[in-house]
Design an enzyme around this catalytic site. Structure first.
Site, short mmCIF file in Angstrom:
data_model
loop_
_atom_site.label_atom_id
_atom_site.label_comp_id
_atom_site.label_asym_id
_atom_site.label_seq_id
_atom_site.Cartn_x
_atom_site.Cartn_y
_atom_site.Cartn_z
N SER A 208 -19.71 28.66 -63.90
CA SER A 208 -20.97 28.24 -64.51
C SER A 208 -22.08 29.13 -63.97
O SER A 208 -22.37 29.09 -62.77
CB SER A 208 -21.22 26.77 -64.17
OG SER A 208 -22.43 26.35 -64.74
N HIS A 288 -25.42 15.97 -59.47
CA HIS A 288 -25.55 16.68 -60.74
C HIS A 288 -26.60 16.06 -61.65
O HIS A 288 -27.22 16.78 -62.45
CB HIS A 288 -24.23 16.81 -61.50
CG HIS A 288 -24.34 17.78 -62.65
ND1 HIS A 288 -24.70 17.39 -63.92
CD2 HIS A 288 -24.24 19.12 -62.68
CE1 HIS A 288 -24.76 18.46 -64.69
NE2 HIS A 288 -24.50 19.52 -63.97
N HIS A 312 -21.30 29.05 -69.26
CA HIS A 312 -20.15 28.65 -68.47
C HIS A 312 -18.86 28.92 -69.24
O HIS A 312 -18.87 29.18 -70.44
CB HIS A 312 -20.25 27.19 -68.00
CG HIS A 312 -19.89 26.15 -69.01
ND1 HIS A 312 -20.38 24.87 -68.97
CD2 HIS A 312 -19.07 26.18 -70.09
CE1 HIS A 312 -19.86 24.18 -69.96
NE2 HIS A 312 -19.06 24.94 -70.65
#
Lengths: 340, 340
Positions: A208, A288, A312
């Protein structure tokens, strides 16, 4: 608006997409498109691990020799990070879209990298060779492919399956027919000084990336002050405490340029017990959620003027599409930590 | 761990749950359980709208007369809010688990509430009568049911389908076989002074509640200072700009106690074009991402010591399970705004 799944990989579904046909993503995103003749790709991570005070300058030269051999990769890049044990690591990633070429190249390259003649310091090789049904990509903008996308035929138009939780799964062609469930844990196999890790079916890997090289001063400051520290905190959580939530390993790295200097591009690369574990972390773990919140705030305040590029690639690999080998690395390196 | 879908409503699936069987939610949650003989419930919102400076004191008395009649509701509560046009609104919600009883009660009650004899000020009635396959509940703790759960037989043990995006859908039994897609827009029907709104199949309603009455001083301050303002901002976004994302109407209300005074309980009630629209807002809109982030921070810092209670009920109603009627209300009231 097109599907992230290319026409030639669309099959009769027994599993539904999470959004219905009238879903309209709030902003555009794009995916890499291979030719229909590409059935499998290879992502090969070659790492060298060394004490930061004594850089293994030879490693880049070693790698350059390997990639210049016949059937070498179509594209590769080099990234750098210092790991949780204080070791510096240089990680080369090489990409192929032809597994026959890769196979012919790999065994001698492997022998050179982790075999008896290899230089001092740690060396590792982590390879996925997924069928194209088993991975997906996503790009926030066109014009600068990274990773596996560099060797794709091109990029899609705007795709439908993104900007909702579950989009990652829905972009993987195999999700049309499989839940890609993953059970069990990795095991260690000792082969003299070489340690191999045998992981389970449907192991998951994400690369990512972030590219702030096009940002102007104000945007760069906003990214580096408001977003990057939150991203880094999440990356370090995965590195240090990831095992508790199914993340086997995480590297948060800076790409090196052709001259070896660090660029304004970074990427996190992590290994997961399953796609589900990655989904759960991404959508609900505080680390996250903070990354997502910071990114949302950033992007919604800048809108289409944002010059930050995000991308990503996510692979869910079958058991026979994986290879992990370590030599002279510390016990927390890559998949070794999960198999310990 | 049990499924949120009770055994007698489990059917052969043609649509999958979003998580696999080995999913383990990170904290416990519970759902209301009706007896297997309950096939349909009724949620009936009776509202009165008035200029804040001249409270319609008669409305509570009017409603008390109605609910005390034969076949009246098994439970009701009363909430209050000031709407975007500056009108005060008192909203009674009444619940039944027997549609025959409700039907026998409703027509005279309706005539009294919105018919020719009704008092001055605005009056409205919004009724859902969903089959039990078409709604779900979720509670963060046991011991104090709210809303439809008050008339349930009891509560479940810890359920599996929660703490991930898509859990709401997965808790609705109909999700086993239907995507519950919803198209079209509400239309207005004028019947003399009464305006009715005909909405579309699979219209969605959520009642989402907060109860901070058990919190000690430190937790109350944390809720009121850190969480509630973010929640309120999201509720006002839905109220003022919700139409752009498929939210037809939103009321963020405080419950009144038996003495009419405001309590330490609130709830948001909103009408949505579809369950999908509600999902998209909840999981990706900046206003709800902030709510989610604030709640995550709050709950993860307090852990199991948190005394804040959270719950919701979500219904996806078939076209013939809905009734909306307004008399003397301003044009932004409830579903009138969507049909305007």
């Amino acid at each position: 608006m097109e599907s992230a799944i290319p026409p030639h990989l669309i099959t009769t579904r027994c599993r539904h997409r999470r959004v219905d046909d009238d879903y309209k993503p709030p902003y555009p995103s794009f995916v890499a498109r291979h030719g229909a003749d590409v059935s499998r790709v290879v992502m090969a991570y070659f790492g060298v691990q060394y004490r930061a005070e004594t850089p293994a300058a030879a490693s880049t030269a070693d790698f350059m020799v390997l990639v210049s051999r016949a059937d070498g990769p179509s594209h590769w890049d080099l990234a750098h990070y210092v790991d949780q044990a204080g070791f510096a690591n240089d990680v080369f990633v090489a990409y192929w879209d032809d597994v026959v070429r890769f196979d012919s190249w790999f065994e001698p390259a492997r022998a050179a990298w982790t075999g008896p003649g290899a230089e001092g310091g740690g060396r590792f090789i982590e390879v996925l060779r997924p069928a194209v049904e088993r991975y997906e990509t996503l790009f926030s903008s066109l014009g600068r492919p990274e990773g596996i996308a560099v060797i794709a035929e091109g990029m899609s138009g705007e795709v439908l399956e993104h900007a909702y939780w579950g989009g990652m799964r829905d972009r993987i062609p195999l999700s049309q027919t499989s839940e890609m469930r993953s059970l069990g844990k990795p095991t260690l196999v000792q082969d003299g000084p070489r340690l191999r890790v045998i992981a389970q079916d449907n192991l998951c890997m994400i690369r990512s990336g972030q590219d702030w090289s096009d940002t102007d001063a104000a945007e760069r400051r906003m990214y580096l002050d408001d977003v990057e520290p939150v991203l880094r905190e999440g990356m370090y959580f995965l590195r240090d405490q990831g095992l508790s939530i199914g993340c086997y390993a995480n590297r948060y790295m800076r790409l090196r340029g052709a001259d070896g200097a660090l660029t304004e591009k970074s990427y996190g690369q992590s290994w997961w017990q399953s796609l589900s574990a990655l989904e759960r972390w991404a959508e609900s773990h505080p680390t996250h959620v903070r990354i997502f919140g910071a990114a949302m705030k950033y992007l919604s305040s800048l809108g289409p003027a944002a010059r930050l590029r995000l991308y990503h690639e996510v692979t869910v690999a079958a058991a026979d599409e994986q290879f992990f080998e370590y030599r002279g690395c510390h016990a927390k390196t890559g998949m070794l930590a999960a198999a310990g």
